[in-house]
Design an enzyme around this catalytic site. Structure first.
Site, PDB file in Angstrom:
ATOM      1  N   ASN A   5       0.835  -1.200   0.000  1.00 38.40           N
ATOM      2  CA  ASN A   5       0.000   0.000   0.000  1.00 38.40           C
ATOM      3  C   ASN A   5       0.869   1.250   0.000  1.00 38.40           C
ATOM      4  O   ASN A   5       1.962   1.276   0.567  1.00 38.40           O
ATOM      5  CB  ASN A   5      -1.006   0.001   1.148  1.00 38.40           C
ATOM      6  CG  ASN A   5      -0.395  -0.209   2.514  1.00 38.40           C
ATOM      7  OD1 ASN A   5       0.588  -0.930   2.659  1.00 38.40           O
ATOM      8  ND2 ASN A   5      -0.977   0.399   3.520  1.00 38.40           N
ATOM      9  N   GLU A  36       0.361   5.198   0.756  1.00 40.37           N
ATOM     10  CA  GLU A  36      -0.436   6.327   1.234  1.00 40.37           C
ATOM     11  C   GLU A  36       0.282   7.632   0.888  1.00 40.37           C
ATOM     12  O   GLU A  36       1.482   7.626   0.576  1.00 40.37           O
ATOM     13  CB  GLU A  36      -0.635   6.218   2.747  1.00 40.37           C
ATOM     14  CG  GLU A  36      -1.369   4.937   3.129  1.00 40.37           C
ATOM     15  CD  GLU A  36      -1.551   4.768   4.631  1.00 40.37           C
ATOM     16  OE1 GLU A  36      -1.014   5.584   5.413  1.00 40.37           O
ATOM     17  OE2 GLU A  36      -2.230   3.795   5.018  1.00 40.37           O
ATOM     18  N   CYS A  47      -4.143   0.557  -2.454  1.00 40.23           N
ATOM     19  CA  CYS A  47      -3.916  -0.669  -1.681  1.00 40.23           C
ATOM     20  C   CYS A  47      -2.859  -1.562  -2.351  1.00 40.23           C
ATOM     21  O   CYS A  47      -2.618  -1.481  -3.561  1.00 40.23           O
ATOM     22  CB  CYS A  47      -5.197  -1.479  -1.582  1.00 40.23           C
ATOM     23  SG  CYS A  47      -6.520  -0.686  -0.670  1.00 40.23           S
ATOM     24  N   GLU A  79      -3.005  -4.643  -3.123  1.00 37.91           N
ATOM     25  CA  GLU A  79      -3.512  -5.557  -4.146  1.00 37.91           C
ATOM     26  C   GLU A  79      -3.583  -4.873  -5.509  1.00 37.91           C
ATOM     27  O   GLU A  79      -3.254  -5.456  -6.543  1.00 37.91           O
ATOM     28  CB  GLU A  79      -4.913  -6.059  -3.769  1.00 37.91           C
ATOM     29  CG  GLU A  79      -4.949  -6.853  -2.475  1.00 37.91           C
ATOM     30  CD  GLU A  79      -5.239  -6.005  -1.236  1.00 37.91           C
ATOM     31  OE1 GLU A  79      -4.729  -4.863  -1.168  1.00 37.91           O
ATOM     32  OE2 GLU A  79      -5.946  -6.492  -0.354  1.00 37.91           O
ATOM     33  N   CYS A 104     -10.231  -4.845   0.040  1.00 40.98           N
ATOM     34  CA  CYS A 104     -11.350  -3.895   0.101  1.00 40.98           C
ATOM     35  C   CYS A 104     -12.209  -4.044  -1.161  1.00 40.98           C
ATOM     36  O   CYS A 104     -11.838  -4.730  -2.121  1.00 40.98           O
ATOM     37  CB  CYS A 104     -10.827  -2.469   0.249  1.00 40.98           C
ATOM     38  SG  CYS A 104     -10.208  -1.752  -1.284  1.00 40.98           S
ATOM     39  N   CYS A 159     -10.519  -3.105  -4.473  1.00 47.88           N
ATOM     40  CA  CYS A 159      -9.555  -4.121  -4.915  1.00 47.88           C
ATOM     41  C   CYS A 159     -10.260  -5.362  -5.441  1.00 47.88           C
ATOM     42  O   CYS A 159      -9.815  -5.969  -6.419  1.00 47.88           O
ATOM     43  CB  CYS A 159      -8.603  -4.486  -3.784  1.00 47.88           C
ATOM     44  SG  CYS A 159      -7.427  -3.166  -3.428  1.00 47.88           S
TER      45      CYS A 159
HETATM   46  N1  THU Z   1      -5.106  -1.620   2.614  1.00 47.11           N
HETATM   47  C1  THU Z   1      -4.513  -2.428   1.683  1.00 47.11           C
HETATM   48  O1  THU Z   1      -3.453  -2.105   1.146  1.00 47.11           O
HETATM   49  N2  THU Z   1      -5.128  -3.592   1.376  1.00 47.11           N
HETATM   50  C2  THU Z   1      -6.223  -4.101   2.014  1.00 47.11           C
HETATM   51  O2  THU Z   1      -6.647  -5.209   1.720  1.00 47.11           O
HETATM   52  C3  THU Z   1      -6.875  -3.298   3.060  1.00 47.11           C
HETATM   53  C4  THU Z   1      -6.372  -1.910   3.235  1.00 47.11           C
HETATM   54  C5  THU Z   1      -4.400  -0.402   3.006  1.00 47.11           C
HETATM   55  C6  THU Z   1      -4.990   0.890   2.565  1.00 47.11           C
HETATM   56  C7  THU Z   1      -4.459   1.843   3.614  1.00 47.11           C
HETATM   57  O3  THU Z   1      -3.165   2.270   3.235  1.00 47.11           O
HETATM   58  C8  THU Z   1      -4.326   1.000   4.856  1.00 47.11           C
HETATM   59  O4  THU Z   1      -4.344  -0.331   4.419  1.00 47.11           O
HETATM   60  C9  THU Z   1      -5.427   1.227   5.874  1.00 47.11           C
HETATM   61  O5  THU Z   1      -6.681   1.110   5.288  1.00 47.11           O
END
Ligand code: THU
Length: 132
Positions: free
Chosen positions: A45, A47, A56, A58, A89, A92
């Site tokens: 991920n 941010e 994310c 994925e 999520c 994804c």
């Molecule tokens: N996130 C992912 O990368 N994959 C998931 O399956 C769930 C959420 C990340 C997004 C964000 O950077 C952090 O987790 C919190 O939501």
């Protein structure tokens, strides 16, 4: 890698997680996507200060793979440092479905695997290009 052995894929997702940019949530996620020819493409991920433009692990893995020319996929491993598994999520699920179809999914934490799923069970009644 044999079709039933998830060890390498989960290990790749754990390594990818170490690259996560999670300065705001501190929730690091790693993903490892296996292509039909056995290539492993990873993602983490990412941010950023807008929050909303976060992507994310994925989707990073899938977009990396597509951008490198891969078009067929079999499995994805997703890793977070949580006791309960971290499922993909909704955004994804949609992207994985559109480009990967009914992927096998393994959810794991840093120590152990926590569950196996099929994407069609996580995204019933999907919207996709067949409906356009
Ligand atoms: N996130 C992912 O990368 N994959 C998931 O399956 C769930 C959420 C990340 C997004 C964000 O950077 C952090 O987790 C919190 O939501």
């Amino acid at each position: 890698m044999s079709a039933s052995d998830w060890t390498e894929l989960v290990a790749a997702a754990r390594r990818a997680r170490e690259h996560a940019h999670a300065a705001f949530s501190h929730f690091k996620v790693g993903a490892a996507l296996e292509t039909a020819d056995g290539t492993i493409v990873t993602g983490c991920n990412v941010e950023n200060a807008t929050y909303g433009l976060t992507i994310c692990a994925e989707r990073v893995a899938m977009f990396k793979a597509l951008s490198e020319g891969h078009r067929a996929f079999t499995r994805i491993a997703i890793v977070a440092d949580t006791a309960d598994p971290t499922p993909p999520c909704g955004a994804c699920r949609q992207i994985l479905w559109e480009f990967g179809g009914d992927l096998e999914i393994a959810l794991a934490n840093l120590r152990e695997e926590k569950g196996r799923y099929r994407l069609k069970d996580l995204l019933p009644l999907p919207f996709d290009a067949r409906l356009l």
